[in-house]
Design a protein around this motif. Structure first.
Motif, PDB file in Angstrom:
ATOM      1  N   ALA A 138      58.745 103.690 -33.626  1.00 55.93           N
ATOM      2  CA  ALA A 138      60.167 103.031 -33.233  1.00 55.93           C
ATOM      3  C   ALA A 138      60.993 103.971 -33.771  1.00 55.93           C
ATOM      4  O   ALA A 138      61.458 104.271 -34.842  1.00 55.93           O
ATOM      5  N   PHE A 139      61.831 104.638 -32.518  1.00 60.48           N
ATOM      6  CA  PHE A 139      62.920 105.676 -32.797  1.00 60.48           C
ATOM      7  C   PHE A 139      64.167 105.256 -32.748  1.00 60.48           C
ATOM      8  O   PHE A 139      64.510 104.216 -32.424  1.00 60.48           O
ATOM      9  N   ASP A 140      65.408 106.047 -33.525  1.00 59.09           N
ATOM     10  CA  ASP A 140      66.697 105.604 -33.426  1.00 59.09           C
ATOM     11  C   ASP A 140      67.250 106.606 -32.291  1.00 59.09           C
ATOM     12  O   ASP A 140      66.367 107.360 -31.709  1.00 59.09           O
ATOM     13  N   HIS A 141      68.248 106.241 -31.991  1.00 60.46           N
ATOM     14  CA  HIS A 141      69.362 107.141 -31.099  1.00 60.46           C
ATOM     15  C   HIS A 141      68.930 107.246 -29.723  1.00 60.46           C
ATOM     16  O   HIS A 141      69.251 108.085 -28.918  1.00 60.46           O
ATOM     17  N   GLU A 142      68.151 106.392 -29.321  1.00 58.81           N
ATOM     18  CA  GLU A 142      67.772 106.233 -27.849  1.00 58.81           C
ATOM     19  C   GLU A 142      69.030 106.227 -26.916  1.00 58.81           C
ATOM     20  O   GLU A 142      69.056 106.654 -25.861  1.00 58.81           O
ATOM     21  N   GLU A 143      69.912 105.580 -27.508  1.00 58.55           N
ATOM     22  CA  GLU A 143      71.140 105.077 -26.595  1.00 58.55           C
ATOM     23  C   GLU A 143      72.107 106.000 -26.505  1.00 58.55           C
ATOM     24  O   GLU A 143      72.720 105.982 -25.723  1.00 58.55           O
TER      25      GLU A 143
ATOM     26  N   ALA B  83      58.974 102.741 -29.024  1.00 61.54           N
ATOM     27  CA  ALA B  83      60.456 101.664 -28.842  1.00 61.54           C
ATOM     28  C   ALA B  83      61.411 102.338 -29.403  1.00 61.54           C
ATOM     29  O   ALA B  83      61.124 103.564 -29.991  1.00 61.54           O
ATOM     30  N   HIS B  84      62.612 101.599 -29.462  1.00 61.22           N
ATOM     31  CA  HIS B  84      63.761 102.292 -30.361  1.00 61.22           C
ATOM     32  C   HIS B  84      64.364 101.195 -31.067  1.00 61.22           C
ATOM     33  O   HIS B  84      64.447 100.036 -30.575  1.00 61.22           O
ATOM     34  N   THR B  85      65.016 101.520 -31.958  1.00 57.87           N
ATOM     35  CA  THR B  85      65.529 100.671 -33.011  1.00 57.87           C
ATOM     36  C   THR B  85      67.044 100.247 -32.754  1.00 57.87           C
ATOM     37  O   THR B  85      67.610  99.503 -33.279  1.00 57.87           O
ATOM     38  N   ASP B  86      67.864 101.178 -32.025  1.00 60.56           N
ATOM     39  CA  ASP B  86      69.228 101.080 -32.035  1.00 60.56           C
ATOM     40  C   ASP B  86      69.688 100.430 -30.667  1.00 60.56           C
ATOM     41  O   ASP B  86      68.878 100.370 -29.740  1.00 60.56           O
TER      42      ASP B  86
ATOM     43  N   VAL C  34      64.389  98.803 -39.507  1.00 56.95           N
ATOM     44  CA  VAL C  34      63.121  99.568 -40.245  1.00 56.95           C
ATOM     45  C   VAL C  34      62.465  99.051 -41.324  1.00 56.95           C
ATOM     46  O   VAL C  34      61.397  98.958 -41.609  1.00 56.95           O
ATOM     47  N   ALA C  35      63.652  98.468 -42.338  1.00 60.73           N
ATOM     48  CA  ALA C  35      63.318  97.793 -43.337  1.00 60.73           C
ATOM     49  C   ALA C  35      62.615  96.598 -43.157  1.00 60.73           C
ATOM     50  O   ALA C  35      61.304  96.273 -43.821  1.00 60.73           O
ATOM     51  N   ASN C  36      62.792  95.833 -42.177  1.00 60.55           N
ATOM     52  CA  ASN C  36      62.189  94.512 -41.836  1.00 60.55           C
ATOM     53  C   ASN C  36      60.744  94.746 -41.287  1.00 60.55           C
ATOM     54  O   ASN C  36      59.637  94.079 -41.430  1.00 60.55           O
TER      55      ASN C  36
ATOM     56  N   GLY D  93      65.420 107.276 -42.119  1.00 68.31           N
ATOM     57  CA  GLY D  93      66.340 106.879 -41.550  1.00 68.31           C
ATOM     58  C   GLY D  93      66.449 105.589 -40.717  1.00 68.31           C
ATOM     59  O   GLY D  93      65.569 104.617 -41.244  1.00 68.31           O
ATOM     60  N   GLY D  94      66.744 105.632 -39.546  1.00 68.95           N
ATOM     61  CA  GLY D  94      66.499 104.242 -38.599  1.00 68.95           C
ATOM     62  C   GLY D  94      65.017 104.296 -37.986  1.00 68.95           C
ATOM     63  O   GLY D  94      65.034 103.542 -36.831  1.00 68.95           O
TER      64      GLY D  94
END
Length: 431
Positions: free
Chosen positions: A263-268, A85-88, A29-31, A62-63
């Motif tokens: 771009a979400f977190d926790h998809e996995e 999309a997702h980040t995790d 997320v920072a990048n 957060g992420g």
């Protein structure tokens, strides 16, 4: 349709840099935010009042990141075009009491996140990265990107049946990495990270930490037509979506829709969090964008009714050693272009009208695409696509890039496909 160029080497090189610099969702997320800032986007805080001005904006939580570009003169009921999309990625994550060990070995206690290929984490040099929370509530990213930990595999002399009967791993007993010798000392790991990050002793009161392979992404093969690297599921899509959004925002004028990257977190692990696709983040951002431009509930309903989302996530390329596991008539190949993912039981959100939207974007971009469907005898995975469609009433299409070794610590794709995906995503965002 004419053959597309082989691939944009600069795009692929940049993807490799993005993967290497993003060992956690927080780093990803920072990048992404840094790339958005360079493209003229500005961060808006969720706690502030939003204005209806045009231009690029983004929210970090957060992420997760949601970014959007409002063209000049956009009406409150202007529909959105969304890349989801997702980040995790599946991995090993540090427990609340991280310091453990036995028999003279110092170890780090980890928990399994998502559904990783567990064997891929064995005998691999691992770093440690994530987010530290300080006493004052602020957060600090940390990345120990050197060989720090290792999950050592049991020697074949002590498990003679491993090659004939297969590797059997107990998630609790067999996956705790070693990181040194000597007596276990409570607080040792966090003290080490405080020193590494230049934080005062005892200042860290919370952490979200995970291990990662420190081996960098690399071109692979005789002709370097393959790309090996970590976290392609799903940072490949985050990178492509960011590139598409910033490209379209750079052209700006005359867009009939508002392009969005979510771009979400926790998809996995199911997406049920305040930063996941099943949470309120995307809907809240889109609603506030409508209302900030003077819109009403009716405008929001009109905008959502005309909105389309591409849920972009990696899919399965046909595996040369396990072709029987794939559908016999659908064999996506690497470097064959992005894939359209279909499942009539709604594990993917694609339907015929969604296919038409995707086909139009690929035709506009002069990019070939392939179709993916699971073998009827094999369970089908899922994505944020059905969640997005059901939660927001938004027409959603599942697409992505075909890869091998999905959920491994190190995955494999073709070098053409990331650029072909980004190019088709840009065409989609243009409306």
């Amino acid at each position: 349709m004419s053959a597309p160029p082989r691939f944009d080497r600069g795009h692929t090189d940049d993807l490799m840099s993005f993967l290497a610099a993003s060992p956690s969702p927080y780093h990803a997320v920072a990048n992404t935010a840094e790339r958005l800032e360079k493209a003229g986007f500005r961060q808006v805080a969720e706690t502030d009042a939003w204005d209806g001005s045009s231009g690029g904006k983004y929210v970090l939580r957060g992420g997760a990141v949601v970014a959007w570009y409002v063209p000049e003169g956009a009406a409150p009921h202007t529909p959105f075009r969304i890349i989801g999309a997702h980040t995790d990625s599946p991995n090993l994550r540090v427990k609340p009491l991280p310091d453990t060990g036995a028999h003279g070995w110092r170890q780090v206690a980890v928990e399994i996140y998502g559904g990783p290929l567990l064997n891929s984490w064995l005998d691999r040099d691992l770093g440690l990265a994530g987010r530290l929370t300080l006493r004052d509530g602020s957060t600090r990213l940390v990345n120990v990107d050197r060989p720090l930990l290792r999950v050592p595999q049991l020697a074949i002399h002590l498990d003679r049946a491993v090659s004939s009967d297969g590797l059997k791993l107990d998630k609790q007993r067999h996956l705790q990495p070693v990181w040194g010798l000597g007596d276990v000392r409570d607080g040792d790991l966090i003290a080490f990270l405080e020193e590494t990050a230049g934080i005062g002793p005892g200042e860290v009161t919370g952490w979200d930490l995970m291990v990662h392979s420190v081996e960098p992404p690399a071109y692979l093969g005789r002709d370097k037509e393959l790309l090996a690297g970590p976290r392609m599921d799903n940072l490949l899509s985050v990178h492509a979506g960011t590139a598409a959004l910033t490209t379209v925002a750079g052209s700006g004028a005359g867009l009939p829709c508002i392009p969005v990257l979510a771009a979400f977190d926790h998809e996995e692990n199911g997406s049920q969090s305040d930063t996941g696709a099943d949470g309120p983040l995307l809907g809240g951002v889109l609603e506030r964008s409508v209302f900030a431009r003077g819109g009403s509930y009716e405008d929001k309903a009109r905008a959502f009714a005309g909105t389309v989302c591409l849920s972009s996530d990696t899919g399965h390329a046909v595996h040369p050693n396990y072709a029987e596991r794939h559908d016999p008539t659908h064999h996506p190949r690497v470097n064959g272009g992005p894939i359209l993912k279909v499942n009539v039981n709604n594990r993917y959100a694609t339907d015929g009208s969604g296919r038409a939207v995707w086909a139009a974007a690929c035709e506009k971009a002069d990019v070939p695409f392939q179709s993916f469907v699971s073998n009827n005898s094999m369970p089908c995975g899922t994505t944020i696509g059905p969640i997005t469609a059901a939660r927001h009433g938004i027409r959603t299409v599942d697409i992505g890039v075909a890869i091998l070794s999905m959920h491994s610590a190190r995955e494999l794709c073709g070098v053409d496909d990331p650029w072909l995906l980004a190019t088709s995503l840009a065409a989609f965002l243009e409306g």
